[in-house]
Design a protein around this motif. Structure first.
Motif, mmCIF file in Angstrom:
data_model
loop_
_atom_site.group_PDB
_atom_site.id
_atom_site.type_symbol
_atom_site.label_atom_id
_atom_site.label_comp_id
_atom_site.label_asym_id
_atom_site.label_seq_id
_atom_site.Cartn_x
_atom_site.Cartn_y
_atom_site.Cartn_z
ATOM 1 N N ILE A 269 -1.597 -5.411 -4.872
ATOM 2 C CA ILE A 269 -1.777 -5.332 -3.594
ATOM 3 C C ILE A 269 -1.981 -4.188 -2.722
ATOM 4 O O ILE A 269 -0.280 -4.539 -1.887
ATOM 5 N N LEU A 270 -2.449 -3.396 -2.453
ATOM 6 C CA LEU A 270 -1.663 -2.123 -1.690
ATOM 7 C C LEU A 270 -2.462 -2.016 0.034
ATOM 8 O O LEU A 270 -3.072 -2.329 -0.143
ATOM 9 N N ASP A 271 -1.898 -2.063 1.075
ATOM 10 C CA ASP A 271 -1.436 -2.084 2.533
ATOM 11 C C ASP A 271 -1.989 -0.963 3.279
ATOM 12 O O ASP A 271 -0.944 -0.395 3.369
ATOM 13 N N ILE A 272 -3.395 -0.234 3.079
ATOM 14 C CA ILE A 272 -3.891 0.875 2.966
ATOM 15 C C ILE A 272 -4.109 0.243 4.990
ATOM 16 O O ILE A 272 -4.491 1.981 5.501
ATOM 17 N N ALA A 273 -3.965 -0.405 6.160
ATOM 18 C CA ALA A 273 -4.388 -0.464 6.765
ATOM 19 C C ALA A 273 -3.384 0.694 7.824
ATOM 20 O O ALA A 273 -4.228 1.865 8.619
ATOM 21 N N TYR A 274 -2.275 1.888 7.531
ATOM 22 C CA TYR A 274 -1.404 2.382 8.220
ATOM 23 C C TYR A 274 -2.067 4.100 7.899
ATOM 24 O O TYR A 274 -2.154 4.859 8.513
#
Length: 282
Positions: free
Chosen positions: A272-277
């Motif tokens: 799971i990659l958090d790409i919000a940034y």
């Protein structure tokens, strides 16, 4: 060890030996002549050591710096010139393919085309690292679905019949495009490499997270702990050198992508990659 490296090593050892002897003698001399305020001799000793050390190290490393500058210029010039013969090969290859009717010859031309694409990929790889070294910011605007589609199409060549399903939104990112492509490519490649029973793998988006999920051999808690160590491989019989996940971790750390891995032995792995940034929020 090459002769030039051996000479450089000997010069460095001799230079530092002389520096240590000089500083030691200088310190002993000051200690003998200063009776009351012997503590203050440390300050001039340190300053003198730094100056001498700087001069000696600059001298001993000057040849190395010169060689590195030469190699840097040579690499950049060669890379620039490499683009020309690649363009010539591709242009002539297209003309040959258009005029050729023989099936066997067409297959040979296809192999040449694949080799040319591989060479161009290597060219792009070196070009990326040079630009990253020169530029402090290599980020650009691009769309996530287009990037994932491109990665998947390339990975399908090595999928050996394994289906890759993906459902990603048309969202704009502002990030290191080449680096993120390498992250997704490495994760998909690992999922294919450790696949079992030709189970499909999925790439999908949930809000601000990108998820790569497979039904492969999975990892135990101990393996998860070691997974990002450089050169670590859960199965040494598989191809590769255990570098992929360490590169993924380095990129995610650099560009502030929080990453989680859920894995269970003989069940599968979910990254799971958090790409919000990375989202280009206007």
């Amino acid at each position: 060890m090459r002769s030039s490296d051996r000479i450089f090593f000997i010069r460095s050892v001799l230079a530092f030996s002389v520096a240590i002897c000089f500083v030691a003698l200088f310190g002993i001399a000051l200690w003998e002549y200063l009776e009351e305020s012997k503590v203050w001799f440390i300050v001039p000793l340190l300053v003198t050591s730094l100056i001498i050390g700087y001069l000696i190290v600059s001298y001993t490393l000057s040849s190395l710096f010169k060689t590195n500058r030469f190699l840097d210029i040579l690499l950049k010039d060669t890379l620039h010139e490499l683009n020309i013969p690649l363009s010539v090969i591709n242009a002539n290859l297209q003309m040959l393919q258009a005029d050729e009717q023989d099936v066997k010859k067409l297959k040979r031309l296809e192999r040449i085309e694949l080799a040319s694409k591989d060479l161009y990929t290597l060219y792009q790889e070196v070009d990326y690292y040079i630009k990253k070294e020169i530029q402090s910011d290599v980020r650009e605007k691009f769309y996530l679905d287009e990037l994932v589609t491109k990665v998947v199409e390339k990975q399908k060549e090595m999928a050996n019949g394994v289906d890759i399903f993906y459902n990603v939104l048309h969202v704009e990112l502002f990030a290191d495009k080449h680096g993120l492509a390498k992250v997704i490519s490495n994760l998909v490649h690992n999922a294919l490499k450790y696949n079992q029973n030709h189970n499909p793998l999925s790439i999908f988006q949930e809000e601000d997270t990108l998820i790569i999920k497979d039904q492969g051999i999975g990892m135990s808690e101990a393996e998860l702990f070691l997974a990002f160590n450089r050169y670590y491989q859960g199965d040494t019989t598989k191809e590769g050198y255990g570098i992929g996940l360490s590169l993924v971790k380095a990129y995610c750390d650099e560009f502030k992508i929080a990453m989680r891995i859920n894995s269970q032995k003989n069940v599968g792995t979910e990254v799971i990659l958090d790409i919000a940034y990375l989202l280009n929020k206007k």
